[in-house]
Design an enzyme around this catalytic site. Sequence first.
Site, PDB file in Angstrom:
ATOM      1  N   ASP A  61       0.852  -1.186   0.000  1.00 56.25           N
ATOM      2  CA  ASP A  61       0.000   0.000   0.000  1.00 56.25           C
ATOM      3  C   ASP A  61       0.889   1.237   0.000  1.00 56.25           C
ATOM      4  O   ASP A  61       2.119   1.123  -0.076  1.00 56.25           O
ATOM      5  CB  ASP A  61      -0.982  -0.021   1.192  1.00 56.25           C
ATOM      6  CG  ASP A  61      -2.333   0.585   0.798  1.00 56.25           C
ATOM      7  OD1 ASP A  61      -2.343   1.755   0.383  1.00 56.25           O
ATOM      8  OD2 ASP A  61      -3.341  -0.118   0.895  1.00 56.25           O
TER       9      ASP A  61
ATOM     10  N   HIS B 271      -2.565   3.297  -4.625  1.00 58.20           N
ATOM     11  CA  HIS B 271      -2.062   2.720  -3.368  1.00 58.20           C
ATOM     12  C   HIS B 271      -0.644   2.181  -3.545  1.00 58.20           C
ATOM     13  O   HIS B 271      -0.312   1.107  -3.037  1.00 58.20           O
ATOM     14  CB  HIS B 271      -3.008   1.615  -2.856  1.00 58.20           C
ATOM     15  CG  HIS B 271      -4.296   2.160  -2.284  1.00 58.20           C
ATOM     16  ND1 HIS B 271      -4.407   2.612  -0.990  1.00 58.20           N
ATOM     17  CD2 HIS B 271      -5.505   2.338  -2.845  1.00 58.20           C
ATOM     18  CE1 HIS B 271      -5.643   3.037  -0.778  1.00 58.20           C
ATOM     19  NE2 HIS B 271      -6.329   2.895  -1.891  1.00 58.20           N
TER      20      HIS B 271
ATOM     21  N   GLU C 153      -9.564   3.008  -5.496  1.00 56.55           N
ATOM     22  CA  GLU C 153      -9.200   4.402  -5.205  1.00 56.55           C
ATOM     23  C   GLU C 153      -8.000   4.874  -6.041  1.00 56.55           C
ATOM     24  O   GLU C 153      -6.889   4.986  -5.537  1.00 56.55           O
ATOM     25  CB  GLU C 153      -8.888   4.539  -3.711  1.00 56.55           C
ATOM     26  CG  GLU C 153     -10.100   4.229  -2.849  1.00 56.55           C
ATOM     27  CD  GLU C 153      -9.817   4.291  -1.350  1.00 56.55           C
ATOM     28  OE1 GLU C 153     -10.705   4.730  -0.618  1.00 56.55           O
ATOM     29  OE2 GLU C 153      -8.707   3.915  -0.925  1.00 56.55           O
TER      30      GLU C 153
HETATM   31  C1  TNX Z   1     -10.828   1.998   1.736  1.00 54.76           C
HETATM   32  S1  TNX Z   1     -11.504  -0.688   0.725  1.00 54.76           S
HETATM   33  C2  TNX Z   1      -9.733   1.310   1.229  1.00 54.76           C
HETATM   34  C3  TNX Z   1      -8.586   1.037   2.104  1.00 54.76           C
HETATM   35  C4  TNX Z   1      -8.725   1.710   3.433  1.00 54.76           C
HETATM   36  C5  TNX Z   1     -10.132   1.540   3.941  1.00 54.76           C
HETATM   37  C6  TNX Z   1     -10.353   2.107   5.316  1.00 54.76           C
HETATM   38  C7  TNX Z   1     -10.488  -0.344  -0.235  1.00 54.76           C
HETATM   39  C8  TNX Z   1     -10.504  -1.231  -1.356  1.00 54.76           C
HETATM   40  N1  TNX Z   1      -9.717   0.717  -0.003  1.00 54.76           N
HETATM   41  O1  TNX Z   1      -7.393   1.432   1.457  1.00 54.76           O
HETATM   42  O2  TNX Z   1      -7.804   1.148   4.315  1.00 54.76           O
HETATM   43  O3  TNX Z   1     -11.024   2.171   3.048  1.00 54.76           O
HETATM   44  O4  TNX Z   1     -11.612   1.770   5.825  1.00 54.76           O
END
Ligand code: TNX
Length: 539
Positions: free
Chosen positions: A184, A255, A319
């Site tokens: 990440d 990420h 994301e």
């Molecule tokens: C969203 S869920 C994210 C994570 C974070 C999380 C915190 C997802 C696929 N991405 O990177 O840790 O929310 O709740």
Amino acid sequence: MDVPHRTTPPPRPELALVPRPSSLSSRPGGFRLDATTRLRVAPGAEGAADLLRTYLTPTTGLRLEHAEDGAFVLAVDPTLAGLGEEGYGLTVTPGGVLLRAAHPTGLLRGVQTIRQLLPYDALSARPAQVLALPGVEITDAPAHPWRGMLLDVARHFQPVSYLRRFVDLLALHKLNVLHLHLTDDQGWRMPVSAYPRLTEIGGRRTQSPIGPAGSDRFDGRPHGGAYTRAELAGLVAYAGARGVTVVPEVGVPGHVRAALAAHPELGNHPGTRLDVWTRWGVCPNVLGVGDHVLDFFRTVLDEVTDLFPAPYIHIGGDEVPTQEWEASPAALARAAQEGLSGPRELHGWFMAQMADHVVRAGRRPVAWAEDGATLPLTCTVMSWRTPQHAWAAARRGHDVIHADHRSTYFDYARGSGRLEPPAQPGHVLDVRTVYGVDLLPPADEPPLAARVLGTQGQLWTEFVRTPEHIEYLTYPRLCALAERAWDSTDDWRDFRTRLDGHRARLTALGVPHDVLPPHPAHPHDLSRAPRERTKGTVG
Ligand code: TNX
């Protein structure tokens, strides 16, 4: 060594089995395991017998050796093929135990049922009880083939010694997937022989935030860690012996700040040096889209598939801010060259390049559902924002896994009590809410059910540093998810009664399921921390 003898009868915990078996009926009497007990281990059942001994011999001294006339029989039985790969039948009478399954994996599930049928105390390091199994007739098979748990070891590293315990607790609940979130923005834990800087540089960050989300307060303490190939191979074998598949996740094209810190040439601004991210949230930096970036990550994926035999490989995809691509001449040129309508489509395009590579390795790619990225049909879709994403993907023909944050995010607070440790800002997720996880398709589209592989819990660890805190957040909520993934019946009252008994097992295993984690896990408790000036505070 003989088992200690007590005159009090053992409790009858069979009604507290979690998850609930498909069918269970009590039989008179029970079977007592003692120093004379021998196992008759039929061909194909060796793994289950070894697992039973692994659990019982060190704590009880029972050797459970093989004997052709052993009263405790473990056997592969093709006539049970209708129960699938994980189904099993278990009969306990005063004269013996018969555990049967069509597949060795089913026997491993049956071993966990046997562990749960023993007195609760049998799970502790030093059982004091007579080891007796109650008389039962059980036929059991799961409703869903994917029953998982994500552990984020990127935000906070955990050693493999802890991951083994984590796996054992999953296996106890008949979960079969450990989704290991290995990379990440804040840390890269996956060893890649060709690129050692990924773990050397990407595995360490200078500090971590100690305030709530968006805070500008940091602990000033370096955090780091990475696994060796031998450690991960050992974990895979350990999990495999318990019927748990380790599904690795190496996420792209967002990420990835830790990878960019180690290899700036992978980014959209190769001349800019970035650190491993010390903040929580969505990082704006994403991968560049040149051929060298694709080749780099194909090499990474080759190492991932080499190390992890799982049929599924998770390639992330969540994301992905597109601002860098929108401002990058190279990205704009790539989008045009690929015939895309614009740089935003690079997200789906990038995922397709990686998914193709996973498919060529004979594996199935898994990716997070996001608006705006069209994933190739080879991808299994893990939906987290809303179940609607899962149904939309299922309609397009994807297999789907439900990971809806409103029912499966264990980084959300368990309750709203004043002493509740700081958690991800979001919903309060109590056991009842987790139990309500909805895996059923819209009423007018029953065929979509065939696309649902199952569900999993997620423990993102931005705010979670210690095993105690991990277990506080995971249990007992994961018991509820395991129940719904294995047995799709919605019967909250029945589950709650069994959970009350099952808690004794968690206690015997030292799982601090209701004990608030100690101080170090409360880095955001401002009342305890030294007074500091916080952004936005008038000091
Ligand atoms: C969203 S869920 C994210 C994570 C974070 C999380 C915190 C997802 C696929 N991405 O990177 O840790 O929310 O709740």
